[in-house]
Design a protein around this motif. Structure first.
Motif, mmCIF file in Angstrom:
data_model
loop_
_atom_site.group_PDB
_atom_site.id
_atom_site.type_symbol
_atom_site.label_atom_id
_atom_site.label_comp_id
_atom_site.label_asym_id
_atom_site.label_seq_id
_atom_site.Cartn_x
_atom_site.Cartn_y
_atom_site.Cartn_z
ATOM 1 N N LYS A 88 56.889 70.394 -82.801
ATOM 2 C CA LYS A 88 55.630 70.070 -82.265
ATOM 3 C C LYS A 88 55.064 71.323 -81.558
ATOM 4 C CE LYS A 88 56.917 65.080 -82.571
ATOM 5 N NZ LYS A 88 57.116 63.748 -81.619
ATOM 6 N N VAL A 89 53.878 71.246 -81.515
ATOM 7 C CA VAL A 89 53.200 71.869 -80.656
ATOM 8 C C VAL A 89 52.942 71.009 -79.149
ATOM 9 C CG1 VAL A 89 52.133 73.398 -82.271
ATOM 10 C CG2 VAL A 89 50.931 71.243 -81.384
ATOM 11 N N GLU A 90 52.835 72.279 -78.257
ATOM 12 C CA GLU A 90 52.688 71.321 -76.817
ATOM 13 C C GLU A 90 51.508 70.745 -76.670
ATOM 14 O OE1 GLU A 90 52.893 72.861 -72.070
ATOM 15 O OE2 GLU A 90 53.147 74.226 -73.914
ATOM 16 N N GLU B 151 44.953 71.527 -76.506
ATOM 17 C CA GLU B 151 44.190 72.242 -75.551
ATOM 18 C C GLU B 151 44.442 73.713 -75.544
ATOM 19 O OE1 GLU B 151 45.485 69.464 -75.191
ATOM 20 O OE2 GLU B 151 43.962 68.095 -74.005
ATOM 21 N N ASP B 152 45.613 73.947 -75.822
ATOM 22 C CA ASP B 152 46.005 75.507 -75.951
ATOM 23 C C ASP B 152 45.316 76.081 -76.961
ATOM 24 O OD1 ASP B 152 47.947 74.607 -73.667
ATOM 25 O OD2 ASP B 152 49.619 74.647 -75.075
ATOM 26 N N TYR B 153 45.151 75.488 -78.213
ATOM 27 C CA TYR B 153 44.453 76.144 -79.281
ATOM 28 C C TYR B 153 43.024 76.041 -79.062
ATOM 29 C CZ TYR B 153 48.829 76.266 -81.716
ATOM 30 O OH TYR B 153 50.210 76.119 -82.070
ATOM 31 N N SER B 154 42.475 74.853 -78.544
ATOM 32 C CA SER B 154 41.013 74.689 -78.622
ATOM 33 C C SER B 154 40.365 75.723 -77.334
ATOM 34 C CB SER B 154 40.647 73.139 -77.967
ATOM 35 O OG SER B 154 41.198 72.891 -77.123
ATOM 36 N N GLU B 155 41.150 76.046 -76.404
ATOM 37 C CA GLU B 155 40.661 77.082 -75.267
ATOM 38 C C GLU B 155 40.248 78.376 -75.966
ATOM 39 O OE1 GLU B 155 43.439 77.359 -72.311
ATOM 40 O OE2 GLU B 155 43.008 74.940 -71.185
ATOM 41 N N ASP B 156 40.944 79.018 -76.907
ATOM 42 C CA ASP B 156 40.709 80.140 -77.444
ATOM 43 C C ASP B 156 39.441 79.981 -78.367
ATOM 44 O OD1 ASP B 156 43.346 80.849 -76.516
ATOM 45 O OD2 ASP B 156 44.267 80.284 -78.440
ATOM 46 N N ASN B 157 39.107 78.921 -78.645
ATOM 47 C CA ASN B 157 37.786 78.773 -79.340
ATOM 48 C C ASN B 157 36.552 78.663 -78.581
ATOM 49 O OD1 ASN B 157 39.507 78.886 -81.768
ATOM 50 N ND2 ASN B 157 39.537 76.641 -81.654
ATOM 51 N N VAL B 158 36.437 78.685 -77.381
ATOM 52 C CA VAL B 158 35.402 78.612 -76.381
ATOM 53 C C VAL B 158 34.656 79.973 -76.482
ATOM 54 C CG1 VAL B 158 34.561 78.250 -74.165
ATOM 55 C CG2 VAL B 158 36.707 77.054 -74.950
ATOM 56 N N VAL B 159 33.524 79.906 -76.742
ATOM 57 C CA VAL B 159 32.586 81.153 -76.667
ATOM 58 C C VAL B 159 31.309 81.007 -75.883
ATOM 59 C CG1 VAL B 159 31.352 82.705 -78.367
ATOM 60 C CG2 VAL B 159 33.268 81.282 -79.414
ATOM 61 N N GLU B 160 31.368 81.911 -75.055
ATOM 62 C CA GLU B 160 30.211 82.057 -74.018
ATOM 63 C C GLU B 160 28.797 82.263 -74.764
ATOM 64 O OE1 GLU B 160 30.698 84.676 -71.047
ATOM 65 O OE2 GLU B 160 32.491 84.144 -70.270
ATOM 66 N N GLU B 161 27.929 81.250 -74.564
ATOM 67 C CA GLU B 161 26.578 81.323 -75.181
ATOM 68 C C GLU B 161 25.877 82.376 -74.756
ATOM 69 O OE1 GLU B 161 24.699 77.908 -74.886
ATOM 70 O OE2 GLU B 161 26.167 76.315 -75.859
ATOM 71 N N LYS B 162 25.381 83.514 -75.489
ATOM 72 C CA LYS B 162 24.483 84.544 -75.169
ATOM 73 C C LYS B 162 23.064 84.183 -75.337
ATOM 74 C CE LYS B 162 27.764 87.828 -77.079
ATOM 75 N NZ LYS B 162 27.894 88.994 -77.881
ATOM 76 N N LYS B 163 22.322 84.841 -74.033
ATOM 77 C CA LYS B 163 20.958 84.535 -74.058
ATOM 78 C C LYS B 163 20.379 85.215 -75.294
ATOM 79 C CE LYS B 163 19.622 83.183 -69.470
ATOM 80 N NZ LYS B 163 18.597 83.722 -68.085
ATOM 81 N N VAL B 164 19.525 84.467 -75.972
ATOM 82 C CA VAL B 164 18.760 85.041 -76.949
ATOM 83 C C VAL B 164 17.571 85.718 -76.468
ATOM 84 C CG1 VAL B 164 17.588 84.951 -78.981
ATOM 85 C CG2 VAL B 164 19.693 83.464 -78.452
ATOM 86 N N PHE B 165 16.760 85.269 -75.127
ATOM 87 C CA PHE B 165 15.557 85.577 -74.943
ATOM 88 C C PHE B 165 15.750 85.889 -73.317
ATOM 89 C CE2 PHE B 165 11.334 86.306 -74.217
ATOM 90 C CZ PHE B 165 10.885 85.644 -72.895
ATOM 91 N N GLU B 166 15.372 87.189 -73.045
ATOM 92 C CA GLU B 166 15.431 87.501 -71.447
ATOM 93 C C GLU B 166 14.072 87.728 -71.145
ATOM 94 O OE1 GLU B 166 18.066 90.718 -70.917
ATOM 95 O OE2 GLU B 166 19.743 89.474 -71.330
ATOM 96 N N ASN B 167 13.453 87.006 -69.912
ATOM 97 C CA ASN B 167 12.185 87.128 -69.531
ATOM 98 C C ASN B 167 12.213 88.400 -68.653
ATOM 99 O OD1 ASN B 167 9.437 86.891 -68.797
ATOM 100 N ND2 ASN B 167 9.911 84.828 -67.773
ATOM 101 N N VAL B 168 11.512 89.421 -69.143
ATOM 102 C CA VAL B 168 11.473 90.710 -68.573
ATOM 103 C C VAL B 168 10.331 90.478 -67.274
ATOM 104 C CG1 VAL B 168 11.249 92.982 -68.708
ATOM 105 C CG2 VAL B 168 12.238 92.002 -70.393
ATOM 106 N N VAL B 169 9.069 90.078 -67.802
ATOM 107 C CA VAL B 169 7.843 89.943 -67.070
ATOM 108 C C VAL B 169 8.003 89.241 -65.772
ATOM 109 C CG1 VAL B 169 5.338 89.529 -66.878
ATOM 110 C CG2 VAL B 169 6.739 90.481 -68.789
#
Length: 387
Positions: free
Chosen positions: A330-332, A335-353
């Motif tokens: 049995k695995v513990e 949560e130990d596996y799902s934490e590895d799948n967390v991906v930080e969302e990247k900003k697609v649009f950056e407001n330069v002006v």
């Protein structure tokens, strides 16, 4: 399906593009085959194939032997052999491609009993044919009224006259066997023609009548689909579609043919994919599969005690846990596996002006100073003193 400038005249010929059925999109007729050999002459010493494909009303097509060796092209109106009398149709294919189509439909082109093509239709033939075509809608309506009076459980969907006007074929759909002997007697007496009844399925009815599907395009069965494969609800289950008959059924009342189009892709993806009934054994408790995404190779699991909290797992991780469970391990926790799948969302649009407002170019409305306006009006009203 037709080209944007094509329409049908009284004589059955396309009159918009005036290309006699061979417009650029090759869509003047239903279920047409593009003749890519039309500009190529046969090799030296080889005669042109002596059979042609002729289309009649809607999508009905038959093959005829050109025994008179007439010079025919796509769109010609011809008189053909029938069981009694003659019929009138339009040539849709000539040359070697006719041999290919006959082989595909398992029709022996060497058969001596193959019906013959008599001649190119004369103006008299076309006038009689067009006159019969104009009567079809009225006769169909009267035939339905006769069937209702006789209380027959059937639906007359279409009527097709023979080219010489001596016989009419009534196409109908019915759930059970129908005794229409009295119907034939009444219709023959009312219309003074020979009657032939032909039962068709609901899909064949949709193919003959045509229409617009829920996708916004013309029905596949009336434009390009030539064979009807059986469609089962398992096709919808494999694709994770809700079993809603109103959404899955087409105009024919049966399951949509397009459910089979992507089915092979789903079956290939499901070969090594964990089942939705998979159960994962962990130290925190038993986990059940709540949802799966086949193409993203992602599954969502939740514990029995906490069904509202879902944990995201990849396909490889689920297979790894199942393999350990088979060995009695049995695995513990998930949560130990799902934490590895967390991906930080990247900003697609950056407001330069630095200007986010959509109305930044709009001029702000100026507030009018009521007091100033009043003072100006009062000054204008004051009389000027004469010294």
């Amino acid at each position: 399906m037709g080209c944007s400038s094509c329409s049908t005249g009284k004589d059955g010929q396309p009159k918009g593009c005036k290309n006699n059925g061979t417009c650029g999109t090759d869509g003047c007729n239903k279920l047409t085959v593009f003749d890519w050999l039309s500009n190529m002459s046969p090799p030296n010493g080889q005669e042109q194939f002596n059979c042609v494909e002729v289309r009649f009303k809607n999508s009905r097509k038959e093959f005829f032997r050109n025994s008179e060796k007439l010079s025919l092209s796509i769109g010609d109106v011809v008189a053909t052999q029938a069981k009694s009398g003659h019929d009138v149709g339009m040539v849709t294919l000539t040359g070697e491609l006719v041999r290919v189509q006959m082989t595909k439909k398992k029709i022996d082109y060497k058969d001596p009993e193959l019906p013959k093509l008599y001649r190119k239709a004369s103006q008299k033939d076309i006038d009689i044919w067009q006159k019969c075509r104009n009567k079809e809608e009225e006769i169909k309506k009267r035939a339905r009224e006769i069937a209702i009076v006789l209380k027959l459980q059937m639906k007359i969907s279409d009527v097709e006259f023979q080219g010489d006007g001596s016989k009419a074929t009534f196409y109908y759909t019915a759930e059970d066997r129908v005794d229409f002997r009295q119907l034939i007697k009444d219709m023959a007496k009312a219309f003074s023609i020979r009657i032939e009844m032909r039962q068709i399925g609901y899909r064949q009815e949709a193919q003959r009548l045509g229409g617009i599907g829920s996708c916004g395009r013309e029905l596949c069965c009336s434009t390009w689909l030539t064979d009807f494969r059986s469609v089962s609800t398992a096709a919808a289950r494999y694709q994770q579609l809700s079993l809603n008959p109103q959404k899955l059924a087409g105009q024919c009342g049966k399951l949509k043919c397009c459910l089979n189009y992507e089915l092979d892709m789903y079956l290939d993806a499901l070969k090594d994919f964990p089942s939705n009934d998979s159960k994962l054994q962990t130290e925190k408790g038993l986990a059940f599969c709540q949802k799966s995404d086949i193409f993203k190779e992602t599954l969502w699991f939740s514990y029995r005690n906490d069904p509202a909290t879902w944990h995201t797992l990849k396909k490889e991780q689920v297979l790894e846990i199942l393999e350990k469970n088979k060995k009695g391990e049995k695995v513990e926790s998930l949560e130990d596996y799902s934490e590895d799948n967390v991906v930080e969302e990247k900003k697609v649009f950056e407001n330069v002006v630095g200007q986010d407002s959509l109305t930044r170019f709009d001029q702000p409305k100026r507030r009018r100073n009521k007091n100033k306006n009043k003072n100006r009006r009062n000054k204008k009203k004051k009389p000027v003193k004469n010294e």
